[in-house]
Design a protein around this motif. Sequence first.
Motif, PDB file in Angstrom:
ATOM      1  N   ASP A 227       0.831  -1.210   0.000  1.00 11.96           N
ATOM      2  CA  ASP A 227       0.000   0.000   0.000  1.00 11.96           C
ATOM      3  C   ASP A 227       0.864   1.258   0.000  1.00 11.96           C
ATOM      4  OD1 ASP A 227      -2.097  -1.789   0.219  1.00 11.96           O
ATOM      5  OD2 ASP A 227      -2.442  -1.416   2.347  1.00 11.96           O
ATOM      6  N   GLU A 228       1.919   1.257   0.820  1.00 11.59           N
ATOM      7  CA  GLU A 228       2.800   2.419   0.899  1.00 11.59           C
ATOM      8  C   GLU A 228       3.481   2.681  -0.449  1.00 11.59           C
ATOM      9  OE1 GLU A 228       5.409   1.447   4.106  1.00 11.59           O
ATOM     10  OE2 GLU A 228       4.002   2.109   5.658  1.00 11.59           O
ATOM     11  N   MET A 229       3.959   1.625  -1.091  1.00  6.11           N
ATOM     12  CA  MET A 229       4.610   1.782  -2.384  1.00  6.11           C
ATOM     13  C   MET A 229       3.645   2.342  -3.421  1.00  6.11           C
ATOM     14  SD  MET A 229       4.828   0.361  -5.663  1.00  6.11           S
ATOM     15  CE  MET A 229       4.192  -1.313  -5.500  1.00  6.11           C
ATOM     16  N   MET A 230       2.410   1.826  -3.435  1.00  2.00           N
ATOM     17  CA  MET A 230       1.437   2.273  -4.428  1.00  2.00           C
ATOM     18  C   MET A 230       1.002   3.718  -4.175  1.00  2.00           C
ATOM     19  SD  MET A 230       1.120  -0.173  -6.599  1.00  2.00           S
ATOM     20  CE  MET A 230      -0.302   0.404  -7.494  1.00  2.00           C
ATOM     21  N   GLU A 231       0.910   4.118  -2.921  1.00  3.53           N
ATOM     22  CA  GLU A 231       0.542   5.508  -2.645  1.00  3.53           C
ATOM     23  C   GLU A 231       1.680   6.472  -3.011  1.00  3.53           C
ATOM     24  OE1 GLU A 231      -1.345   6.488   1.016  1.00  3.53           O
ATOM     25  OE2 GLU A 231      -3.238   5.702   0.193  1.00  3.53           O
ATOM     26  N   ARG A 232       2.931   6.032  -2.829  1.00  4.48           N
ATOM     27  CA  ARG A 232       4.059   6.869  -3.288  1.00  4.48           C
ATOM     28  C   ARG A 232       4.012   7.026  -4.804  1.00  4.48           C
ATOM     29  NH1 ARG A 232       7.032   3.801   0.485  1.00  4.48           N
ATOM     30  NH2 ARG A 232       7.884   2.501  -1.193  1.00  4.48           N
ATOM     31  N   ALA A 233       3.737   5.929  -5.496  1.00  2.37           N
ATOM     32  CA  ALA A 233       3.640   5.984  -6.958  1.00  2.37           C
ATOM     33  C   ALA A 233       2.516   6.921  -7.390  1.00  2.37           C
ATOM     34  CB  ALA A 233       3.409   4.576  -7.511  1.00  2.37           C
TER      35      ALA A 233
END
Length: 433
Positions: A227-233
């Motif tokens: 989730d964190e990676m996708m929100e950064r993207a």
Amino acid sequence: MIKASVNLQELRRKIYSKAKTEKHWKFWGLYCHISKKEVLEEAYRIAKANEGAPGIDGKSFEDIEAEGVDGFLEGIRQELLNRTYRPMSNRRVEIPKENGKTRILGIPTVKDRVVQGALKLILESIFEADFRGCSYGYRPRRHAHQAIDRVTRGILQGLTRVVDVDLSGYFDNIRHHLLLEQVGRRVQDAEIMHLLRLILKANGTKGVPQGGVISPLLSNLYLNGVDEMMERAREVTRRKGYYNLDYIRSADDMVILVHGHPSEEWLFKTVQRRLKEELDKLQVQMNLEKTREVNLKNSGCFSFLGFDIRLNRNRKGNTYVSKTPRMKKRKEIGRKVRAVLKFHHDKPLEEVIQAVNAVVRGWVNYFKIGNSSSTFDKVKHFIEKKVRRFVMKRKGWKGFGWKRWSREEIYGKWGLYNDYQIRYLSPKAAPSR
């Protein structure tokens, strides 16, 4: 509903505030809270409210209350204080699926539900502070309708390229050592970690059982890095105040939305590659046969949280997002109503109608936010026919009694559920994290 005691609420609030303001803080001294009387009482209250069948020991809530709840909880408390508590294996129940396969549900004993519930009451306060806004499943003050609403808004903002992600046996394949590492980043309490390890190992070397009280929290934590990676993207690819990417997850059901402009083809491919890389770190596999790429502008359709979602045009030529109940969900309500009627074959009509209404009301309330009018008409007619036929057969008569009972009598006097009105979602957005 009886709320948690003020002291427990205050404790959870303080833990949450600390976790929210100090992202790298490691909590210690938590184990003493697990064995507090008020925490165990609240865990028992929640477990009982959720009902559920007995575990492998055969002991039900009725059995426990006949023997005395206070003594039962005090016994758990002493086991936790003396470090002698050992969880039992879950009772395994096979739930049939439409494709002929089965889903394994693990039912803990009531004692284990209370211990898991107490542990969850404390740990949830920490990890809720870390969970991301794109995650909706199994979380306080969040629900599926909010996730559906976010998907709808994204599509209307031009995010019409979709990756409908399917994970292979997610709950059954969570790696314990990786999960414990994630818990350990926030919890520096050897006794809590030991208790959690006991709970996990009681049901195998990997996976969290569907049916376990603490399993939803742990399953969300396991995917929090994704989730964190996708929100950064999502933030990095934002241009001129507009998002070119969104990601919405509810438990193991996830979708990626990407802007439909041809210039974003690179983003559509890159985000899938990055998702796979993050999932590989967790040893979570995507089901490549069921994971689909969909272009909504080319009449594509995808399924999310029980809805089939597509782009349509109304009579005026305006585009809107159509959300209709999936066919398997339509069949599901039929099976449930038939099962209720079969189970209540010798009960008074009033009791039968109440049981049918309870099933139908929940189904309608879930799908009422979609474009479900046509489906509702079919479901309403189907249920009326089943109820009519049920009453006729009990009396030894044939047919459906169309001339014998008017609809006014069926819905008015008998009280069969009749509120099939569509109500589009317009509540507050889910709280951001």
